[in-house]
Every structure is written in C-alpha cells, then in structure tokens.
Design a protein around this motif. Structure first.
Motif, mmCIF file in Angstrom:
data_model
loop_
_atom_site.group_PDB
_atom_site.id
_atom_site.type_symbol
_atom_site.label_atom_id
_atom_site.label_comp_id
_atom_site.label_asym_id
_atom_site.label_seq_id
_atom_site.Cartn_x
_atom_site.Cartn_y
_atom_site.Cartn_z
ATOM 1 N N PHE A 81 19.885 13.089 -4.401
ATOM 2 C CA PHE A 81 20.481 13.048 -5.804
ATOM 3 C C PHE A 81 21.681 13.755 -5.886
ATOM 4 N N GLY A 82 22.252 14.395 -5.184
ATOM 5 C CA GLY A 82 23.697 14.669 -5.054
ATOM 6 C C GLY A 82 23.992 16.292 -5.126
ATOM 7 N N PHE A 83 25.238 16.654 -5.339
ATOM 8 C CA PHE A 83 25.574 17.977 -5.184
ATOM 9 C C PHE A 83 25.058 18.921 -6.331
ATOM 10 N N VAL A 84 25.263 18.249 -7.891
ATOM 11 C CA VAL A 84 25.023 19.057 -9.104
ATOM 12 C C VAL A 84 23.612 19.201 -9.026
ATOM 13 N N ALA A 85 22.841 18.341 -8.839
ATOM 14 C CA ALA A 85 21.401 18.449 -8.965
ATOM 15 C C ALA A 85 20.973 19.542 -7.918
ATOM 16 N N ALA A 86 21.507 19.427 -6.806
ATOM 17 C CA ALA A 86 21.208 20.357 -5.650
ATOM 18 C C ALA A 86 21.261 21.854 -5.873
ATOM 19 N N VAL A 87 22.589 21.953 -6.537
ATOM 20 C CA VAL A 87 22.971 23.373 -7.060
ATOM 21 C C VAL A 87 22.134 23.959 -8.263
ATOM 22 N N ARG A 88 21.767 22.845 -9.236
ATOM 23 C CA ARG A 88 21.122 23.436 -10.324
ATOM 24 C C ARG A 88 19.417 23.799 -9.773
ATOM 25 N N ARG A 119 27.608 18.299 1.613
ATOM 26 C CA ARG A 119 27.222 19.323 2.382
ATOM 27 C C ARG A 119 28.035 20.716 2.608
ATOM 28 N N LYS A 120 29.308 20.208 2.593
ATOM 29 C CA LYS A 120 30.324 21.667 2.953
ATOM 30 C C LYS A 120 30.457 22.357 1.516
ATOM 31 N N LEU A 121 30.379 21.792 0.531
ATOM 32 C CA LEU A 121 30.499 22.452 -0.941
ATOM 33 C C LEU A 121 29.442 23.168 -1.194
ATOM 34 N N PHE A 122 27.972 22.541 -0.783
ATOM 35 C CA PHE A 122 26.977 23.188 -1.325
ATOM 36 C C PHE A 122 26.772 24.601 -0.352
ATOM 37 N N ARG A 123 27.198 24.291 1.031
ATOM 38 C CA ARG A 123 27.116 25.546 1.954
ATOM 39 C C ARG A 123 27.876 26.786 1.405
ATOM 40 N N ILE A 124 29.346 26.160 0.928
ATOM 41 C CA ILE A 124 30.053 27.315 0.216
ATOM 42 C C ILE A 124 29.393 27.889 -0.906
ATOM 43 N N THR A 125 28.560 27.121 -1.725
ATOM 44 C CA THR A 125 28.021 27.743 -2.932
ATOM 45 C C THR A 125 26.915 28.775 -2.353
ATOM 46 N N GLN A 142 28.745 33.475 -12.827
ATOM 47 C CA GLN A 142 29.158 32.141 -13.475
ATOM 48 C C GLN A 142 29.531 31.279 -12.623
ATOM 49 N N ILE A 143 28.840 30.033 -12.582
ATOM 50 C CA ILE A 143 29.564 28.903 -11.521
ATOM 51 C C ILE A 143 29.969 27.860 -12.571
ATOM 52 N N ALA A 144 31.141 27.366 -12.099
ATOM 53 C CA ALA A 144 31.684 26.431 -12.882
ATOM 54 C C ALA A 144 32.297 25.041 -11.987
ATOM 55 N N LEU A 145 31.980 23.893 -12.302
ATOM 56 C CA LEU A 145 32.614 22.843 -11.667
ATOM 57 C C LEU A 145 33.034 21.870 -12.401
ATOM 58 N N THR A 146 34.207 21.520 -11.745
ATOM 59 C CA THR A 146 35.218 20.702 -12.698
ATOM 60 C C THR A 146 35.694 19.397 -11.644
ATOM 61 N N PHE A 147 35.511 18.167 -12.270
ATOM 62 C CA PHE A 147 35.689 17.046 -11.305
ATOM 63 C C PHE A 147 36.800 16.293 -12.174
ATOM 64 N N GLU A 148 37.545 15.954 -11.422
ATOM 65 C CA GLU A 148 39.243 15.258 -11.552
ATOM 66 C C GLU A 148 39.168 14.022 -10.849
ATOM 67 N N GLN A 149 40.097 13.228 -11.118
ATOM 68 C CA GLN A 149 40.475 11.995 -10.269
ATOM 69 C C GLN A 149 41.037 12.453 -8.867
ATOM 70 N N SER A 150 41.459 13.539 -8.894
ATOM 71 C CA SER A 150 42.127 14.154 -7.535
ATOM 72 C C SER A 150 41.217 14.991 -6.872
ATOM 73 N N GLY A 151 40.099 15.380 -7.256
ATOM 74 C CA GLY A 151 39.310 16.391 -6.433
ATOM 75 C C GLY A 151 38.220 17.037 -7.344
ATOM 76 N N VAL A 152 37.551 17.816 -6.723
ATOM 77 C CA VAL A 152 36.619 18.672 -7.181
ATOM 78 C C VAL A 152 36.900 20.380 -7.131
ATOM 79 N N SER A 153 36.771 20.908 -8.200
ATOM 80 C CA SER A 153 36.891 22.496 -8.211
ATOM 81 C C SER A 153 35.869 23.254 -8.440
#
Length: 210
Positions: A81-88, A119-125, A142-153
């Motif tokens: 289901f992807g990164f966001v669901a995994a972090v939640r 996977r790497k973003l999840f490992r960092i989290t 606090q955890i904040a995820l921001t998605f833009e055309q150029s990348g993810v923060s």
C-alpha cells in the motif's frame, strides 16, 4: 556502503519470506489444531478450561511477536500500500507502548516513489523514531510529509532533550545510517539539535518510478 544497505534490504526480504512460509503458517495451523483439541478436551475435563485458555493466549502472543518482528524487518503494508500507509501503521504501533505522542501530517496518496526510495525513506523514519525512543525523552513528536513534483520531503521533530551535534558517541551510528540512506537515493539529509531544545531531522529525496 550503499551496496551494503541494498544487501541488507534483500536479506530482510528473504528472512521475512522464510518466516512467513516456515514459521507463520505453522503457528497458524498449530493454533487451529490446538483449538480443536481444546474443545474436545473441555467436554470431558472442564476443570482444565483456565489452563487451556492460558495456553491459547500464549500461542496468540507468540504469533503476534513473529508478525511484529516481520513487520519491523519489512512491513507488508509498505510493499502493498505504499510509504504513507506503512508509516501510519508503524506510528499506530508505537503509540500502544510509548509515552510520547506522535502527530503525523501527510498527503493521503503516495507519490510515484520507486520501491528502493520507499524502503529507504521508511528506514530513515524508523531510525529517527528509534532515536526518539532511546535518547530523546520527548513528550511530543511531529512527522510531516510533503510531496511535490520535484521530490518528497520528510521532517521528524521532537521536543526532547536534544544533543550536542559536535560530540560523537562511539557506537552510535544512527545519524550516519540515515544520511547514507538518503544519499543512496540522491537525496539530502540534515539534522538540527541543541541541548534541551529537541531535535529536527529533515530529508529530501527525488521522486523516481520503478
């Protein structure tokens, strides 16, 4: 080092697959057989009801522990289901036994992250939250995820005791681990912290598709 990190992910995937095939299925069959025996025995020896209930609870606990270990190594929800669901899901699990509160802000839909980047973003989290558990003595995270055309923060910020970034403690490689995970995806990693002022971790990764 990047090759080592990739090898670790492959090994985690192999171990989780073996646990699922060899251990998880056998535990499930054992529990089903046990419950069948339990019903039969209790019809003839009802005085053993409490003991059987305790044994069933213990088997359930072992099965849950196996699932927890597997999820720590490679959460199925991350692959499915992807990164966001995994972090939640990971944060929800933390809240069951950790004293600090976690507030998460994220878009509902995942960006087109490659499997490697997810996977790497999840490992960092994971690593950042593990540092909070072990060292921060924080009350709020606090955890904040921001998605833009150029990348993810990604930002992970706590109100804990912070640390001196100029000092290095032998055996503590969490920051290096997170930095190398980000660099392996062509991303950037930064950390801000002062004694008594909490810690803020930031990661910026480019968007890639498989």
């Amino acid at each position: 080092l990047h090759a080592v990190l990739d090898a670790q992910e492959e090994e985690r995937q192999r171990v989780v697959s073996e646990w699922h095939d060899q251990l998880g299925k056998r535990l499930f069959r054992m529990l089903q057989d046990f419950r069948g025996c339990q019903e039969f025995v209790l019809q003839h020896a009802p005085e053993g009801r409490e003991r059987f209930a305790n044994l069933a609870s213990e088997i359930d606990s072992i099965a849950a522990l196996v699932r927890q270990f597997a999820d720590e190594l490679l959460p199925p929800v991350l692959e499915d289901f992807g990164f966001v669901a995994a972090v939640r899901e990971y944060v929800a699990g933390l809240q069951e036994h950790e004293p600090f509160e976690v507030v998460m802000q994220a878009d509902n839909d995942d960006p087109p992250l490659s499997t490697q980047t997810s996977r790497k973003l999840f490992r960092i989290t994971q690593e950042a939250l593990l540092n909070v558990q072990k060292h921060a003595k924080a009350q709020h995270v606090q955890i904040a995820l921001t998605f833009e055309q150029s990348g993810v923060s990604l930002m992970i910020k706590d109100d804990g005791q912070g640390f001196n970034r100029a000092a290095f403690t032998p055996g503590h490689y969490g920051l290096l681990y997170m930095r190398e995970q980000a660099a392996a995806c062509g991303g950037r990693f930064s950390v801000q912290s002062e004694q008594g002022q909490g810690t803020e971790v930031r990661v910026e990764l480019p968007l890639e598709e498989d």
